[in-house]
Design a protein around this motif. Structure first.
Motif, PDB file in Angstrom:
ATOM      1  N   PHE A   1      39.866  48.288  48.296  1.00  0.00           N
ATOM      2  CA  PHE A   1      38.609  48.519  48.905  1.00  0.00           C
ATOM      3  C   PHE A   1      37.362  48.245  48.222  1.00  0.00           C
ATOM      4  O   PHE A   1      36.563  47.618  48.655  1.00  0.00           O
ATOM      5  CB  PHE A   1      38.545  49.948  49.679  1.00  0.00           C
ATOM      6  CG  PHE A   1      37.336  50.488  50.318  1.00  0.00           C
ATOM      7  CD1 PHE A   1      36.939  49.530  51.529  1.00  0.00           C
ATOM      8  CD2 PHE A   1      36.381  51.059  49.877  1.00  0.00           C
ATOM      9  CE1 PHE A   1      35.950  50.039  52.141  1.00  0.00           C
ATOM     10  CE2 PHE A   1      35.200  51.526  50.431  1.00  0.00           C
ATOM     11  CZ  PHE A   1      34.873  50.956  51.672  1.00  0.00           C
ATOM     12  N   GLU A   2      37.396  49.184  47.102  1.00  0.00           N
ATOM     13  CA  GLU A   2      36.146  48.806  46.060  1.00  0.00           C
ATOM     14  C   GLU A   2      35.998  47.498  45.595  1.00  0.00           C
ATOM     15  O   GLU A   2      35.127  46.904  45.303  1.00  0.00           O
ATOM     16  CB  GLU A   2      36.311  50.039  44.916  1.00  0.00           C
ATOM     17  CG  GLU A   2      36.335  51.268  45.458  1.00  0.00           C
ATOM     18  CD  GLU A   2      34.917  51.621  45.662  1.00  0.00           C
ATOM     19  OE1 GLU A   2      33.975  50.859  45.374  1.00  0.00           O
ATOM     20  OE2 GLU A   2      34.651  52.771  46.401  1.00  0.00           O
ATOM     21  N   LEU A   3      36.992  46.796  45.207  1.00  0.00           N
ATOM     22  CA  LEU A   3      37.098  45.454  44.652  1.00  0.00           C
ATOM     23  C   LEU A   3      36.430  44.501  45.897  1.00  0.00           C
ATOM     24  O   LEU A   3      35.501  43.700  45.548  1.00  0.00           O
ATOM     25  CB  LEU A   3      38.423  45.064  44.410  1.00  0.00           C
ATOM     26  CG  LEU A   3      39.005  45.355  43.282  1.00  0.00           C
ATOM     27  CD1 LEU A   3      40.466  45.265  43.065  1.00  0.00           C
ATOM     28  CD2 LEU A   3      38.133  44.587  41.890  1.00  0.00           C
ATOM     29  N   LYS A   4      36.809  44.597  47.212  1.00  0.00           N
ATOM     30  CA  LYS A   4      36.272  43.840  48.226  1.00  0.00           C
ATOM     31  C   LYS A   4      34.994  44.096  48.583  1.00  0.00           C
ATOM     32  O   LYS A   4      34.189  43.177  48.751  1.00  0.00           O
ATOM     33  CB  LYS A   4      37.171  44.018  49.483  1.00  0.00           C
ATOM     34  CG  LYS A   4      38.694  43.481  49.316  1.00  0.00           C
ATOM     35  CD  LYS A   4      39.603  43.456  50.593  1.00  0.00           C
ATOM     36  CE  LYS A   4      40.810  42.791  50.702  1.00  0.00           C
ATOM     37  NZ  LYS A   4      40.635  41.416  50.532  1.00  0.00           N
ATOM     38  N   LEU A   5      34.521  45.386  48.581  1.00  0.00           N
ATOM     39  CA  LEU A   5      33.092  45.749  48.452  1.00  0.00           C
ATOM     40  C   LEU A   5      32.325  45.006  47.425  1.00  0.00           C
ATOM     41  O   LEU A   5      31.232  44.522  47.761  1.00  0.00           O
ATOM     42  CB  LEU A   5      32.818  47.177  48.813  1.00  0.00           C
ATOM     43  CG  LEU A   5      31.455  47.668  49.107  1.00  0.00           C
ATOM     44  CD1 LEU A   5      30.992  47.380  50.210  1.00  0.00           C
ATOM     45  CD2 LEU A   5      31.453  49.211  48.954  1.00  0.00           C
ATOM     46  N   THR A   6      32.766  45.262  46.275  1.00  0.00           N
ATOM     47  CA  THR A   6      31.982  44.552  45.125  1.00  0.00           C
ATOM     48  C   THR A   6      31.681  43.137  45.318  1.00  0.00           C
ATOM     49  O   THR A   6      30.958  42.674  45.037  1.00  0.00           O
ATOM     50  CB  THR A   6      32.596  44.996  43.809  1.00  0.00           C
ATOM     51  OG1 THR A   6      32.932  46.536  43.806  1.00  0.00           O
ATOM     52  CG2 THR A   6      31.772  44.535  42.654  1.00  0.00           C
ATOM     53  N   GLU A   7      32.959  42.487  45.701  1.00  0.00           N
ATOM     54  CA  GLU A   7      32.978  40.967  45.613  1.00  0.00           C
ATOM     55  C   GLU A   7      31.900  40.742  46.863  1.00  0.00           C
ATOM     56  O   GLU A   7      31.008  39.634  46.454  1.00  0.00           O
ATOM     57  CB  GLU A   7      34.280  40.511  46.050  1.00  0.00           C
ATOM     58  CG  GLU A   7      35.464  40.543  44.757  1.00  0.00           C
ATOM     59  CD  GLU A   7      36.732  40.343  45.245  1.00  0.00           C
ATOM     60  OE1 GLU A   7      36.873  40.173  46.445  1.00  0.00           O
ATOM     61  OE2 GLU A   7      37.574  40.446  44.576  1.00  0.00           O
TER      62      GLU A   7
END
Length: 277
Positions: free
Chosen positions: A58-64
Protein backbone atom coordinates in the motif's frame (compact mmCIF):
# COMPACT_ATOMS: atom_id res chain seq x y z
CA UNK A 1 30.08 15.21 -10.69
CA UNK A 2 27.69 12.61 -12.04
CA UNK A 3 25.08 11.82 -9.38
CA UNK A 4 23.20 14.09 -6.98
CA UNK A 5 20.92 12.67 -4.28
CA UNK A 6 17.90 14.67 -3.13
CA UNK A 7 15.85 13.22 -0.25
CA UNK A 8 12.22 14.33 -0.54
CA UNK A 9 9.08 14.16 1.56
CA UNK A 10 6.90 15.79 -1.14
CA UNK A 11 6.80 19.19 0.60
CA UNK A 12 7.76 22.64 -0.70
CA UNK A 13 10.99 22.50 1.31
CA UNK A 14 12.19 19.35 -0.39
CA UNK A 15 11.12 20.81 -3.74
CA UNK A 16 13.48 23.74 -3.12
CA UNK A 17 16.30 21.21 -2.84
CA UNK A 18 15.07 19.47 -6.00
CA UNK A 19 15.01 22.76 -7.90
CA UNK A 20 18.56 23.45 -6.76
CA UNK A 21 19.67 20.00 -7.89
CA UNK A 22 18.02 20.55 -11.28
CA UNK A 23 20.01 23.78 -11.74
CA UNK A 24 23.31 22.00 -11.18
CA UNK A 25 22.23 18.87 -13.07
CA UNK A 26 21.32 20.85 -16.19
CA UNK A 27 24.48 22.90 -16.01
CA UNK A 28 26.79 19.91 -15.59
CA UNK A 29 24.72 17.05 -17.08
CA UNK A 30 24.42 15.16 -13.80
CA UNK A 31 21.75 12.64 -12.83
CA UNK A 32 19.39 13.35 -9.93
CA UNK A 33 18.49 10.45 -7.65
CA UNK A 34 15.29 11.49 -5.86
CA UNK A 35 15.02 9.43 -2.68
CA UNK A 36 11.95 9.02 -0.52
CA UNK A 37 12.65 7.34 2.80
CA UNK A 38 9.63 5.18 3.61
CA UNK A 39 9.58 4.79 7.36
CA UNK A 40 9.02 1.35 8.83
CA UNK A 41 7.28 1.92 12.14
CA UNK A 42 7.56 -0.48 15.04
CA UNK A 43 3.86 -1.54 15.20
CA UNK A 44 3.96 -2.63 11.56
CA UNK A 45 7.24 -4.50 11.98
CA UNK A 46 5.84 -6.41 14.96
CA UNK A 47 2.65 -7.38 13.09
CA UNK A 48 2.01 -10.58 11.16
CA UNK A 49 3.99 -11.13 7.92
CA UNK A 50 0.83 -10.88 5.79
CA UNK A 51 -0.13 -7.54 7.34
CA UNK A 52 3.41 -6.20 6.92
CA UNK A 53 3.32 -7.19 3.24
CA UNK A 54 -0.10 -5.60 2.77
CA UNK A 55 0.97 -2.32 4.36
CA UNK A 56 4.25 -2.27 2.45
CA UNK A 57 2.50 -2.73 -0.90
CA UNK A 58 0.00 0.00 0.00
CA UNK A 59 2.73 2.47 1.00
CA UNK A 60 4.78 1.68 -2.11
CA UNK A 61 1.85 2.27 -4.46
CA UNK A 62 0.96 5.50 -2.68
CA UNK A 63 4.56 6.72 -2.89
CA UNK A 64 4.83 5.80 -6.57
CA UNK A 65 1.69 7.87 -7.23
CA UNK A 66 3.13 10.82 -5.32
CA UNK A 67 6.40 10.52 -7.22
CA UNK A 68 4.55 10.64 -10.54
CA UNK A 69 2.87 13.92 -9.60
CA UNK A 70 5.84 15.41 -7.74
CA UNK A 71 8.37 14.87 -10.53
CA UNK A 72 6.08 16.16 -13.28
CA UNK A 73 7.72 19.59 -13.23
CA UNK A 74 8.85 21.81 -16.13
CA UNK A 75 12.21 22.51 -14.48
CA UNK A 76 13.05 18.79 -14.60
CA UNK A 77 12.74 18.67 -18.38
CA UNK A 78 15.91 17.38 -20.04
CA UNK A 79 17.24 16.17 -16.67
CA UNK A 80 17.80 12.49 -15.96
CA UNK A 81 15.78 11.80 -12.80
CA UNK A 82 15.67 8.43 -11.05
CA UNK A 83 13.11 7.98 -8.24
CA UNK A 84 14.20 5.68 -5.42
CA UNK A 85 12.06 4.39 -2.55
CA UNK A 86 13.91 3.14 0.51
CA UNK A 87 12.57 1.58 3.68
CA UNK A 88 14.35 2.76 6.78
CA UNK A 89 14.35 2.48 10.54
CA UNK A 90 16.75 5.39 11.06
CA UNK A 91 17.33 8.37 8.78
CA UNK A 92 21.05 7.64 8.95
CA UNK A 93 20.27 4.97 6.34
CA UNK A 94 20.31 7.75 3.72
CA UNK A 95 24.09 7.90 3.74
CA UNK A 96 24.18 4.18 2.95
CA UNK A 97 22.02 4.82 -0.10
CA UNK A 98 24.43 7.55 -1.19
CA UNK A 99 27.35 5.15 -0.86
CA UNK A 100 25.53 2.34 -2.69
CA UNK A 101 24.66 4.65 -5.58
CA UNK A 102 28.16 6.17 -5.61
CA UNK A 103 26.62 9.63 -5.35
CA UNK A 104 28.83 12.71 -5.48
CA UNK A 105 26.60 15.09 -3.52
CA UNK A 106 23.50 15.17 -1.31
CA UNK A 107 21.31 18.28 -1.46
CA UNK A 108 18.68 18.90 1.20
CA UNK A 109 16.65 21.86 2.37
CA UNK A 110 16.19 23.49 5.75
CA UNK A 111 14.36 26.42 7.33
CA UNK A 112 17.56 28.28 8.14
CA UNK A 113 18.31 30.09 11.36
CA UNK A 114 15.56 28.44 13.39
CA UNK A 115 16.90 24.97 12.74
CA UNK A 116 15.87 22.24 10.37
CA UNK A 117 12.22 21.32 10.84
CA UNK A 118 9.28 19.95 8.83
CA UNK A 119 11.17 18.13 6.10
CA UNK A 120 13.76 16.63 8.44
CA UNK A 121 12.31 17.44 11.86
CA UNK A 122 15.55 18.74 13.31
CA UNK A 123 17.57 15.66 14.12
CA UNK A 124 17.22 13.96 10.74
CA UNK A 125 19.23 16.56 8.81
CA UNK A 126 21.85 16.58 11.54
CA UNK A 127 22.06 12.80 11.25
CA UNK A 128 22.68 13.12 7.50
CA UNK A 129 25.42 15.72 8.02
CA UNK A 130 27.02 13.74 10.83
CA UNK A 131 27.05 10.35 9.12
CA UNK A 132 27.41 11.05 5.41
CA UNK A 133 30.75 10.31 3.79
CA UNK A 134 29.36 12.15 0.76
CA UNK A 135 29.44 15.98 0.76
CA UNK A 136 26.10 17.49 1.82
CA UNK A 137 24.77 20.83 0.57
CA UNK A 138 22.12 22.26 2.91
CA UNK A 139 20.16 25.10 1.34
CA UNK A 140 18.15 27.69 3.23
CA UNK A 141 14.87 29.08 1.97
CA UNK A 142 14.61 29.64 -1.76
CA UNK A 143 16.26 27.30 -4.27
CA UNK A 144 19.66 28.18 -5.74
CA UNK A 145 19.52 29.17 -9.39
CA UNK A 146 22.91 30.79 -9.94
CA UNK A 147 26.54 29.84 -9.34
CA UNK A 148 28.19 30.54 -6.00
CA UNK A 149 30.60 33.46 -6.14
CA UNK A 150 32.37 33.54 -2.78
CA UNK A 151 32.86 30.71 -0.28
CA UNK A 152 34.36 30.56 3.19
CA UNK A 153 36.10 27.37 4.35
CA UNK A 154 36.38 27.03 8.14
CA UNK A 155 39.84 25.70 8.95
CA UNK A 156 42.30 25.31 11.83
CA UNK A 157 45.20 24.53 9.45
CA UNK A 158 45.92 21.12 10.94
CA UNK A 159 46.58 17.95 8.93
CA UNK A 160 42.97 16.83 9.41
CA UNK A 161 41.80 19.66 7.16
CA UNK A 162 44.01 18.91 4.16
CA UNK A 163 41.77 16.29 2.51
CA UNK A 164 38.50 18.16 3.22
CA UNK A 165 40.08 21.27 1.68
CA UNK A 166 41.06 19.35 -1.45
CA UNK A 167 37.55 17.91 -1.72
CA UNK A 168 35.98 21.34 -1.19
CA UNK A 169 38.19 22.79 -3.90
CA UNK A 170 37.02 20.08 -6.32
CA UNK A 171 33.37 20.80 -5.53
CA UNK A 172 33.85 24.55 -5.90
CA UNK A 173 35.36 23.93 -9.33
CA UNK A 174 32.17 22.03 -10.17
CA UNK A 175 30.13 24.96 -8.82
CA UNK A 176 32.34 27.35 -10.83
CA UNK A 177 33.08 29.32 -7.67
CA UNK A 178 36.61 30.67 -7.97
CA UNK A 179 36.90 32.60 -4.69
CA UNK A 180 37.37 30.77 -1.39
CA UNK A 181 38.59 32.17 1.92
CA UNK A 182 40.26 29.87 4.45
CA UNK A 183 39.05 31.13 7.80
CA UNK A 184 40.67 30.61 11.19
CA UNK A 185 38.62 31.57 14.24
CA UNK A 186 40.78 32.42 17.25
CA UNK A 187 38.87 31.93 20.50
CA UNK A 188 39.83 32.82 24.08
CA UNK A 189 40.91 30.18 26.56
CA UNK A 190 42.89 26.99 26.03
CA UNK A 191 42.58 27.11 22.24
CA UNK A 192 43.90 30.65 21.84
CA UNK A 193 46.91 30.73 19.51
CA UNK A 194 49.63 33.34 19.23
CA UNK A 195 50.46 35.06 15.95
CA UNK A 196 53.70 33.07 15.71
CA UNK A 197 51.95 29.74 16.32
CA UNK A 198 49.26 30.49 13.74
CA UNK A 199 51.83 31.50 11.13
CA UNK A 200 53.77 28.26 11.63
CA UNK A 201 50.58 26.18 11.33
CA UNK A 202 49.46 28.02 8.20
CA UNK A 203 52.88 27.77 6.53
CA UNK A 204 53.06 24.02 7.26
CA UNK A 205 49.51 23.50 5.99
CA UNK A 206 50.13 25.37 2.74
CA UNK A 207 53.44 23.60 2.19
CA UNK A 208 51.71 20.22 2.39
CA UNK A 209 49.17 21.47 -0.14
CA UNK A 210 51.99 22.58 -2.42
CA UNK A 211 50.86 26.20 -2.43
CA UNK A 212 51.65 29.55 -0.77
CA UNK A 213 49.77 32.33 1.00
CA UNK A 214 49.94 34.34 -2.23
CA UNK A 215 47.79 31.75 -4.00
CA UNK A 216 45.03 31.35 -1.41
CA UNK A 217 42.89 33.76 0.58
CA UNK A 218 43.52 33.41 4.31
CA UNK A 219 41.47 35.22 6.92
CA UNK A 220 41.37 35.27 10.70
CA UNK A 221 38.78 36.52 13.14
CA UNK A 222 38.66 36.55 16.93
CA UNK A 223 35.37 35.66 18.57
CA UNK A 224 33.94 34.03 21.66
CA UNK A 225 33.02 30.87 19.75
CA UNK A 226 34.00 29.24 16.48
CA UNK A 227 30.40 29.18 15.28
CA UNK A 228 29.86 32.90 15.92
CA UNK A 229 33.15 33.74 14.23
CA UNK A 230 32.27 31.77 11.10
CA UNK A 231 28.77 33.23 10.79
CA UNK A 232 29.93 36.81 11.38
CA UNK A 233 32.78 36.55 8.87
CA UNK A 234 30.50 35.03 6.24
CA UNK A 235 28.10 37.94 6.74
CA UNK A 236 30.66 40.76 6.65
CA UNK A 237 32.58 39.14 3.79
CA UNK A 238 29.34 38.81 1.79
CA UNK A 239 29.97 35.11 1.22
CA UNK A 240 27.23 33.03 -0.39
CA UNK A 241 28.45 29.61 0.78
CA UNK A 242 29.93 28.26 4.02
CA UNK A 243 32.02 25.09 3.89
CA UNK A 244 32.27 23.05 7.08
CA UNK A 245 34.52 20.00 7.53
CA UNK A 246 32.73 17.55 9.80
CA UNK A 247 34.15 14.66 11.76
CA UNK A 248 30.89 12.79 12.29
CA UNK A 249 30.90 10.44 15.26
CA UNK A 250 34.64 9.95 15.46
CA UNK A 251 35.64 13.21 17.08
CA UNK A 252 38.55 15.53 16.37
CA UNK A 253 39.15 17.50 19.53
CA UNK A 254 41.32 20.36 18.37
CA UNK A 255 38.73 22.29 16.34
CA UNK A 256 35.25 20.85 15.92
CA UNK A 257 34.51 19.56 19.38
CA UNK A 258 30.91 18.61 19.88
CA UNK A 259 28.74 19.57 16.94
CA UNK A 260 30.07 22.89 15.60
CA UNK A 261 29.43 21.88 12.00
CA UNK A 262 25.87 20.85 12.84
CA UNK A 263 25.30 24.09 14.78
CA UNK A 264 26.46 26.15 11.81
CA UNK A 265 24.17 24.12 9.53
CA UNK A 266 21.24 24.89 11.83
CA UNK A 267 21.94 28.57 12.45
CA UNK A 268 23.38 29.86 9.18
CA UNK A 269 21.13 31.74 6.79
CA UNK A 270 23.48 30.87 3.92
CA UNK A 271 23.80 27.51 2.17
CA UNK A 272 26.25 25.24 3.98
CA UNK A 273 28.37 22.54 2.37
CA UNK A 274 29.68 19.86 4.74
CA UNK A 275 32.67 17.71 3.83
CA UNK A 276 33.67 14.65 5.83
CA UNK A 277 37.12 14.58 7.40
Amino acid sequence: MKKIIVPVDFTLHSENALRTASFFAKKYKAEILVVHMLEINTPVISSSPSYVHEQTVFELKLTEKKFGEYLDKPYLKDVKVTPIIKHYKSFSDLHRTAEEEKADLIILSSHGATGIKEMFFGSNAEVVVRNSTVPVLVIKGLPIDEAFKKAVFACDFSNDFIEPFKKAREILAFFECDEMHLLYVNTPGAKFRTTKDKKERIDTFLKKLGTTSKEVNIAEVADFSIEEGILEFAKTNESDLIIMPTHGKHGIEHFFEGSIAEDVVNHAVLPVLTVKM
